[in-house]
Design a protein around this motif. Structure first.
Motif, PDB file in Angstrom:
ATOM      1  N   GLY A 121       0.789  -1.226   0.000  1.00  0.00           N
ATOM      2  CA  GLY A 121       0.000   0.000   0.000  1.00  0.00           C
ATOM      3  C   GLY A 121       0.821   1.275   0.000  1.00  0.00           C
ATOM      4  O   GLY A 121       0.262   2.371  -0.113  1.00  0.00           O
ATOM      5  N   ASP A 122       2.143   1.167   0.109  1.00  0.00           N
ATOM      6  CA  ASP A 122       2.996   2.364   0.102  1.00  0.00           C
ATOM      7  C   ASP A 122       2.965   3.066  -1.249  1.00  0.00           C
ATOM      8  O   ASP A 122       2.710   2.449  -2.290  1.00  0.00           O
ATOM      9  N   ARG A 123       3.281   4.364  -1.209  1.00  0.00           N
ATOM     10  CA  ARG A 123       3.486   5.152  -2.430  1.00  0.00           C
ATOM     11  C   ARG A 123       4.968   5.471  -2.527  1.00  0.00           C
ATOM     12  O   ARG A 123       5.573   5.973  -1.580  1.00  0.00           O
ATOM     13  N   VAL A 124       5.547   5.181  -3.694  1.00  0.00           N
ATOM     14  CA  VAL A 124       6.978   5.368  -3.913  1.00  0.00           C
ATOM     15  C   VAL A 124       7.184   6.237  -5.139  1.00  0.00           C
ATOM     16  O   VAL A 124       6.554   6.029  -6.183  1.00  0.00           O
ATOM     17  N   LEU A 125       8.100   7.188  -5.020  1.00  0.00           N
ATOM     18  CA  LEU A 125       8.498   8.030  -6.152  1.00  0.00           C
ATOM     19  C   LEU A 125       9.927   7.691  -6.523  1.00  0.00           C
ATOM     20  O   LEU A 125      10.847   7.869  -5.726  1.00  0.00           O
ATOM     21  N   ASP A 126      10.123   7.175  -7.743  1.00  0.00           N
ATOM     22  CA  ASP A 126      11.455   6.925  -8.297  1.00  0.00           C
ATOM     23  C   ASP A 126      11.780   8.124  -9.179  1.00  0.00           C
ATOM     24  O   ASP A 126      11.221   8.276 -10.268  1.00  0.00           O
ATOM     25  N   VAL A 133       3.598   3.213  -7.572  1.00  0.00           N
ATOM     26  CA  VAL A 133       4.947   3.647  -7.900  1.00  0.00           C
ATOM     27  C   VAL A 133       4.869   4.611  -9.073  1.00  0.00           C
ATOM     28  O   VAL A 133       4.313   4.283 -10.122  1.00  0.00           O
ATOM     29  N   VAL A 134       5.428   5.795  -8.882  1.00  0.00           N
ATOM     30  CA  VAL A 134       5.556   6.777  -9.953  1.00  0.00           C
ATOM     31  C   VAL A 134       7.022   6.827 -10.351  1.00  0.00           C
ATOM     32  O   VAL A 134       7.895   7.031  -9.501  1.00  0.00           O
ATOM     33  N   ALA A 135       7.306   6.612 -11.628  1.00  0.00           N
ATOM     34  CA  ALA A 135       8.677   6.576 -12.136  1.00  0.00           C
ATOM     35  C   ALA A 135       8.885   7.748 -13.085  1.00  0.00           C
ATOM     36  O   ALA A 135       8.194   7.859 -14.106  1.00  0.00           O
ATOM     37  N   LEU A 136       9.840   8.612 -12.737  1.00  0.00           N
ATOM     38  CA  LEU A 136      10.133   9.781 -13.562  1.00  0.00           C
ATOM     39  C   LEU A 136      11.353   9.521 -14.429  1.00  0.00           C
ATOM     40  O   LEU A 136      12.357   9.000 -13.959  1.00  0.00           O
ATOM     41  N   GLU A 137      11.268   9.900 -15.693  1.00  0.00           N
ATOM     42  CA  GLU A 137      12.420   9.829 -16.594  1.00  0.00           C
ATOM     43  C   GLU A 137      12.371  11.064 -17.481  1.00  0.00           C
ATOM     44  O   GLU A 137      11.428  11.251 -18.245  1.00  0.00           O
ATOM     45  N   SER A 138      13.384  11.900 -17.373  1.00  0.00           N
ATOM     46  CA  SER A 138      13.364  13.176 -18.090  1.00  0.00           C
ATOM     47  C   SER A 138      13.722  13.045 -19.559  1.00  0.00           C
ATOM     48  O   SER A 138      13.273  13.850 -20.387  1.00  0.00           O
ATOM     49  N   GLU A 139      14.518  12.028 -19.910  1.00  0.00           N
ATOM     50  CA  GLU A 139      15.035  11.933 -21.277  1.00  0.00           C
ATOM     51  C   GLU A 139      14.101  11.110 -22.166  1.00  0.00           C
ATOM     52  O   GLU A 139      13.615  10.047 -21.758  1.00  0.00           O
ATOM     53  N   PRO A 140      13.848  11.574 -23.395  1.00  0.00           N
ATOM     54  CA  PRO A 140      12.771  11.004 -24.208  1.00  0.00           C
ATOM     55  C   PRO A 140      12.949   9.544 -24.614  1.00  0.00           C
ATOM     56  O   PRO A 140      11.983   8.770 -24.561  1.00  0.00           O
ATOM     57  N   ILE A 141      14.148   9.135 -25.036  1.00  0.00           N
ATOM     58  CA  ILE A 141      14.304   7.763 -25.515  1.00  0.00           C
ATOM     59  C   ILE A 141      14.206   6.749 -24.367  1.00  0.00           C
ATOM     60  O   ILE A 141      13.450   5.766 -24.463  1.00  0.00           O
ATOM     61  N   PRO A 142      14.939   6.917 -23.257  1.00  0.00           N
ATOM     62  CA  PRO A 142      14.734   5.991 -22.139  1.00  0.00           C
ATOM     63  C   PRO A 142      13.285   5.975 -21.651  1.00  0.00           C
ATOM     64  O   PRO A 142      12.741   4.906 -21.324  1.00  0.00           O
ATOM     65  N   TYR A 143      12.647   7.151 -21.604  1.00  0.00           N
ATOM     66  CA  TYR A 143      11.238   7.208 -21.196  1.00  0.00           C
ATOM     67  C   TYR A 143      10.366   6.355 -22.113  1.00  0.00           C
ATOM     68  O   TYR A 143       9.546   5.554 -21.647  1.00  0.00           O
ATOM     69  N   GLN A 155       3.422   3.962 -12.975  1.00  0.00           N
ATOM     70  CA  GLN A 155       3.067   5.166 -13.738  1.00  0.00           C
ATOM     71  C   GLN A 155       4.352   5.859 -14.169  1.00  0.00           C
ATOM     72  O   GLN A 155       5.099   6.350 -13.331  1.00  0.00           O
ATOM     73  N   VAL A 156       4.607   5.893 -15.472  1.00  0.00           N
ATOM     74  CA  VAL A 156       5.833   6.490 -16.003  1.00  0.00           C
ATOM     75  C   VAL A 156       5.515   7.889 -16.521  1.00  0.00           C
ATOM     76  O   VAL A 156       4.586   8.073 -17.316  1.00  0.00           O
ATOM     77  N   SER A 161       7.436  -1.748  -7.171  1.00  0.00           N
ATOM     78  CA  SER A 161       6.050  -1.982  -7.547  1.00  0.00           C
ATOM     79  C   SER A 161       5.583  -3.362  -7.095  1.00  0.00           C
ATOM     80  O   SER A 161       4.444  -3.526  -6.641  1.00  0.00           O
ATOM     81  N   TYR A 162       6.450  -4.349  -7.226  1.00  0.00           N
ATOM     82  CA  TYR A 162       6.083  -5.678  -6.734  1.00  0.00           C
ATOM     83  C   TYR A 162       5.900  -5.651  -5.218  1.00  0.00           C
ATOM     84  O   TYR A 162       4.947  -6.235  -4.683  1.00  0.00           O
TER      85      TYR A 162
END
Length: 265
Positions: free
Chosen positions: A105-110, A132-142, A167-168, A123-124
Motif C-alpha cells: 500500500g505504500d506510495r513510492v516516487l522513483d 509507484v511513480v517513475a520519472l524519466e526526463s530523457e525522451p528515448i529511455p522514457y 506510472q511512467v 512496484s512488486y
C-alpha cells in the motif's frame, strides 16, 4: 531519427511503428526530425547511409530497440529486477526494500527511473494497493521504459501486474517534486548516473549517453525531504562523495560497488 521495423513486418508491426512515430513527435527533448522509413531488405547500416541519420528505433515482434551508431542496442528488459523479484517471491530479502521499510500500500516516487529496474521491484513490493511513480526526463529511455512495461511478458508470479502498475512520467524530478504536496509519498528514491561509472554494467553503458548526467542538487534533496513521509534514499557508487555533499549520514554498502544513502524522517 529513423523508425523502422524488422524484416517482413506484419500489419500490426507497421501500425505500431506508425503509432510510435506519432508518439515521439509529442515528447519533450526530441530535436531531430522523426522519419518512418520502410525496412525492405536493408541492413541498419544501409538505412543510416540512405537517410543520413545515425539514430534508429526498430520495432519488432518482441520489443522496441534503439540503435545509435556502433553502440549496443538499448531495449527494455527486467534484468536484475527479475532476479530480485524472484527472491521476494521466495520469501528472501532485498536490501533496498529493507532500507525503504516497504509495506503493501505504500506510495513510492522513483525520481530517476532509467530502464525501471528499481521501480519494478518497488512496484512488486507495494502490491496491488500501492503505487509507484517513475520519472524519466530523457525522451528515448522514457519511451522504451513506457512501452516495455506495457508489453513485456514475464512468467514470474506477480511480475506482469507489477510492471503494468507503474506510472511512467516524462519530467525532470526537480520540477515534479516542486509540484507535490508535503508527505505525498512514503519513499522518495534517487538513482542518478554515477559520478564514477561502473564500466562492467552493460545495461548502464547502453543508456549512459542518453541519460541526464546532471548531478542531484541540494535543492532536490530538500524538496524530496518535504515530499517523503518515511525516507529519502539515494543509490551511488560506494566511494562517492555525493553522500556527504547531499547530507546522507546513513550509508549502507550493498556490494563492492554500490551503496545506499538514507535520510529517515
Amino acid at each position: 531519427m529513423l523508425i523502422t521495423t524488422s524484416y517482413d513486418p506484419q500489419a500490426e508491426h507497421l501500425e505500431a511503428a506508425a503509432q510510435l512515430a506519432r508518439s515521439i513527435k509529442q515528447l519533450q527533448g526530441i530535436d531531430n526530425p522523426v522519419r518512418l522509413v520502410p525496412r525492405k531488405r536493408h541492413s541498419l547500416a544501409r538505412l543510416r547511409t540512405l537517410y543520413d541519420d545515425s539514430d534508429i528505433l526498430l520495432v519488432s515482434k518482441e520489443r522496441i530497440e534503439y540503435y545509435h551508431e556502433d553502440q549496443s542496442a538499448l531495449f527494455f528488459h527486467p534484468s536484475t529486477a527479475a532476479i530480485r523479484v524472484k527472491r521476494l517471491v521466495n520469501g528472501e530479502h532485498d536490501p533496498l526494500m529493507e532500507l525503504s521499510a516497504i509495506q503493501p500500500g505504500d506510495r513510492v516516487l522513483d525520481c530517476t527511473a532509467g530502464l525501471g529496474s528499481d521501480a519494478l521491484v518497488y512496484s512488486y513490493a507495494v502490491q496491488g494497493n500501492g503505487e509507484v511513480v517513475a520519472l524519466e526526463s530523457e525522451p528515448i529511455p522514457y519511451l522504451i521504459l513506457q512501452q516495455g512495461l506495457m508489453t513485456y511478458d514475464s512468467d514470474i508470479p506477480g511480475m506482469n501486474e507489477a510492471m503494468r502498475r507503474i506510472q511512467v512520467i516524462q519530467m525532470d524530478h526537480s520540477e515534479y517534486l516542486q509540484r507535490q504536496p508535503d508527505n505525498a509519498f512514503d519513499v522518495v528514491y534517487v538513482d542518478p548516473m554515477f559520478r564514477q561509472p561502473i564500466h562492467e554494467s552493460s545495461s548502464i553503458s547502453a543508456i549512459r549517453t542518453l541519460a541526464n548526467s546532471r548531478p542531484v542538487s541540494e535543492q532536490t534533496i530538500k524538496e524530496a525531504l518535504r515530499v517523503a513521509r518515511r525516507a529519502v534514499i539515494m543509490k551511488e557508487h560506494r566511494s562517492s562523495d555525493e553522500f556527504d555533499r547531499l547530507g546522507f549520514e546513513e550509508v549502507r554498502r550493498s556490494t563492492t560497488k554500490i551503496a545506499y544513502g538514507v535520510i529517515r524522517l
